[in-house]
Design an enzyme around this catalytic site. Structure first.
Site, PDB file in Angstrom:
ATOM      1  N   TYR A 188      23.108  63.418  16.535  1.00  0.00           N
ATOM      2  CA  TYR A 188      24.205  64.250  16.025  1.00  0.00           C
ATOM      3  C   TYR A 188      24.287  65.566  16.801  1.00  0.00           C
ATOM      4  O   TYR A 188      25.379  65.988  17.208  1.00  0.00           O
ATOM      5  CB  TYR A 188      24.003  64.518  14.542  1.00  0.00           C
ATOM      6  CG  TYR A 188      25.121  65.288  13.890  1.00  0.00           C
ATOM      7  CD1 TYR A 188      26.315  64.658  13.559  1.00  0.00           C
ATOM      8  CD2 TYR A 188      24.989  66.645  13.602  1.00  0.00           C
ATOM      9  CE1 TYR A 188      27.357  65.350  12.961  1.00  0.00           C
ATOM     10  CE2 TYR A 188      26.017  67.350  13.005  1.00  0.00           C
ATOM     11  CZ  TYR A 188      27.198  66.701  12.687  1.00  0.00           C
ATOM     12  OH  TYR A 188      28.224  67.407  12.096  1.00  0.00           O
TER      13      TYR A 188
ATOM     14  N   THR B 232      29.896  69.096   1.523  1.00  0.00           N
ATOM     15  CA  THR B 232      30.777  67.955   1.747  1.00  0.00           C
ATOM     16  C   THR B 232      30.018  66.675   1.434  1.00  0.00           C
ATOM     17  O   THR B 232      28.786  66.666   1.362  1.00  0.00           O
ATOM     18  CB  THR B 232      31.249  67.900   3.214  1.00  0.00           C
ATOM     19  OG1 THR B 232      30.103  67.656   4.054  1.00  0.00           O
ATOM     20  CG2 THR B 232      31.929  69.194   3.625  1.00  0.00           C
TER      21      THR B 232
ATOM     22  N   VAL C 126      39.084  56.121  14.987  1.00  0.00           N
ATOM     23  CA  VAL C 126      39.329  57.115  16.031  1.00  0.00           C
ATOM     24  C   VAL C 126      38.747  56.728  17.386  1.00  0.00           C
ATOM     25  O   VAL C 126      39.094  57.336  18.407  1.00  0.00           O
ATOM     26  CB  VAL C 126      38.816  58.514  15.627  1.00  0.00           C
ATOM     27  CG1 VAL C 126      39.578  59.045  14.428  1.00  0.00           C
ATOM     28  CG2 VAL C 126      37.312  58.507  15.379  1.00  0.00           C
TER      29      VAL C 126
ATOM     30  N   ASP D 114      42.307  58.133   8.422  1.00  0.00           N
ATOM     31  CA  ASP D 114      40.929  57.853   8.022  1.00  0.00           C
ATOM     32  C   ASP D 114      40.764  56.343   7.954  1.00  0.00           C
ATOM     33  O   ASP D 114      41.758  55.597   7.923  1.00  0.00           O
ATOM     34  CB  ASP D 114      40.639  58.461   6.645  1.00  0.00           C
ATOM     35  CG  ASP D 114      39.156  58.730   6.403  1.00  0.00           C
ATOM     36  OD1 ASP D 114      38.764  59.902   6.356  1.00  0.00           O
ATOM     37  OD2 ASP D 114      38.387  57.755   6.255  1.00  0.00           O
TER      38      ASP D 114
ATOM     39  N   LYS E 221      27.563  66.864  19.075  1.00  0.00           N
ATOM     40  CA  LYS E 221      28.311  68.091  18.821  1.00  0.00           C
ATOM     41  C   LYS E 221      28.238  69.046  20.014  1.00  0.00           C
ATOM     42  O   LYS E 221      29.202  69.795  20.276  1.00  0.00           O
ATOM     43  CB  LYS E 221      27.805  68.760  17.544  1.00  0.00           C
ATOM     44  CG  LYS E 221      28.163  67.976  16.285  1.00  0.00           C
ATOM     45  CD  LYS E 221      29.663  67.731  16.176  1.00  0.00           C
ATOM     46  CE  LYS E 221      30.059  67.000  14.910  1.00  0.00           C
ATOM     47  NZ  LYS E 221      31.525  66.791  14.816  1.00  0.00           N
TER      48      LYS E 221
ATOM     49  N   ASN F 124      38.713  65.934  13.250  1.00  0.00           N
ATOM     50  CA  ASN F 124      37.686  66.196  12.254  1.00  0.00           C
ATOM     51  C   ASN F 124      36.780  64.995  11.985  1.00  0.00           C
ATOM     52  O   ASN F 124      35.626  65.168  11.584  1.00  0.00           O
ATOM     53  CB  ASN F 124      38.347  66.621  10.937  1.00  0.00           C
ATOM     54  CG  ASN F 124      37.379  66.599   9.774  1.00  0.00           C
ATOM     55  OD1 ASN F 124      36.517  67.465   9.630  1.00  0.00           O
ATOM     56  ND2 ASN F 124      37.495  65.588   8.919  1.00  0.00           N
TER      57      ASN F 124
ATOM     58  N   ILE G 213      27.923  73.106   4.793  1.00  0.00           N
ATOM     59  CA  ILE G 213      29.092  73.083   3.921  1.00  0.00           C
ATOM     60  C   ILE G 213      28.932  71.949   2.907  1.00  0.00           C
ATOM     61  O   ILE G 213      28.479  70.853   3.243  1.00  0.00           O
ATOM     62  CB  ILE G 213      30.390  72.852   4.733  1.00  0.00           C
ATOM     63  CG1 ILE G 213      30.469  73.839   5.911  1.00  0.00           C
ATOM     64  CG2 ILE G 213      31.605  72.988   3.828  1.00  0.00           C
ATOM     65  CD1 ILE G 213      30.545  75.297   5.528  1.00  0.00           C
TER      66      ILE G 213
END
Length: 267
Positions: free
Chosen positions: A160, A197, A69, A42, A164, A95, A195
């Site tokens: 976004y 998060t 990443v 991370d 995806k 992820n 979710i």
């Protein structure tokens, strides 16, 4: 986190990106609980190191590496350090991701490029680098985090949604590549719905601000109602990653594992 036991991914080595919080932290913790040796990566060194320390404190094996990443060279370093520490690579969970809430007219080219650098280029670089290491053993599992937003669109999430959708389609092409030349490198995608998060909490806050709401109650209630089973927890996604990381899914590749509380049923 309970004590480590001989679990469903015993003796496997896994890299989990974006593991400092949310889905990544839950996935890394669950894989470690089920016997994997885990490399957490991370940009948030403080929180990522804390999650790794918690895993070690519970009897697991883990280390944290700071990781951008979208950096090709850093991917090589992360995989090299994983091989140096644990001797192999069995599982990669791509992820790490970013999101912002903006209309297309308000989205800058810099916004668009940064989102695609992390969400798409990061997945490509991770998949390519991991495949090279996994070919040494002829097998492995790569798990890419997509989203139900790859097919459910929103006026405030165009970039976004596009990113995806790219991850989903890339995953299928990578699955074919991973099964060539006698290899059994499986590549699958997980599609979370809504979710609870930190990323989703930020999006709820941003949407409330766009609506001019003084609090997030109305947005939260609307989102919860979008899923017949309600919003999920990070652990719900972690169980899916555990299945795809384990040998229980040895015949599963190029698949889309939707974990969304019924979100897509109401699109």
């Amino acid at each position: 986190m309970g004590k480590v036991n001989m679990g469903r991914v015993s003796n496997k080595v896994a890299i989990v990106t974006g593991a400092a919080a949310g889905l990544g932290a839950a996935i890394a913790t669950m894989l470690a609980r089920e016997g994997a040796r885990v490399v957490l990566t991370d940009l948030d060194q403080k929180r990522g190191s804390l999650v790794a320390d918690q895993i070690v404190g519970a009897g697991g094996e883990a280390m944290f590496l700071e990781h951008e990443v979208s950096d090709e060279r850093r991917w090589l370093e992360v995989v090299d350090k994983t091989l140096g520490q644990f001797g192999k690579l069995d599982v990669l969970v791509n992820n790490a991701g970013v999101q912002f809430v903006k209309r297309i007219s308000d989205t800058t080219l810099e916004d668009w490029r940064r989102l695609f650098q992390v969400n798409v280029e990061g997945v490509f670089l991770g998949t390519r680098t991991a495949m090279s290491a996994m070919r040494q053993n002829g097998s492995g599992s790569i798990i890419n985090l997509s989203s139900t937003m790859d097919r459910v669109v929103s006026v405030n999430d165009a970039a976004y949604c596009a990113s995806k959708a790219a991850v989903t389609h890339f995953t299928k092409a990578a699955a074919l590549d991973g099964a060539t030349d006698g290899n059994r490198i499986r590549v699958n995608s997980i599609h979370p719905g809504l979710i609870e998060t930190p990323m989703v909490e930020r999006e709820i806050l941003d949407l409330a601000r766009l609506r001019g709401d003084v609090n997030t109650d109305a947005v939260r209630a609307k989102w919860d109602a979008l899923c017949p089973l309600g919003m999920g927890k990070p652990e719900d996604i972690a169980y899916g990653a555990l299945y795809l990381a384990s040998d229980e899914s040895k015949l599963v590749t190029g698949s889309e594992l939707v974990i969304d509380g019924g979100h897509l049923l109401k699109r």
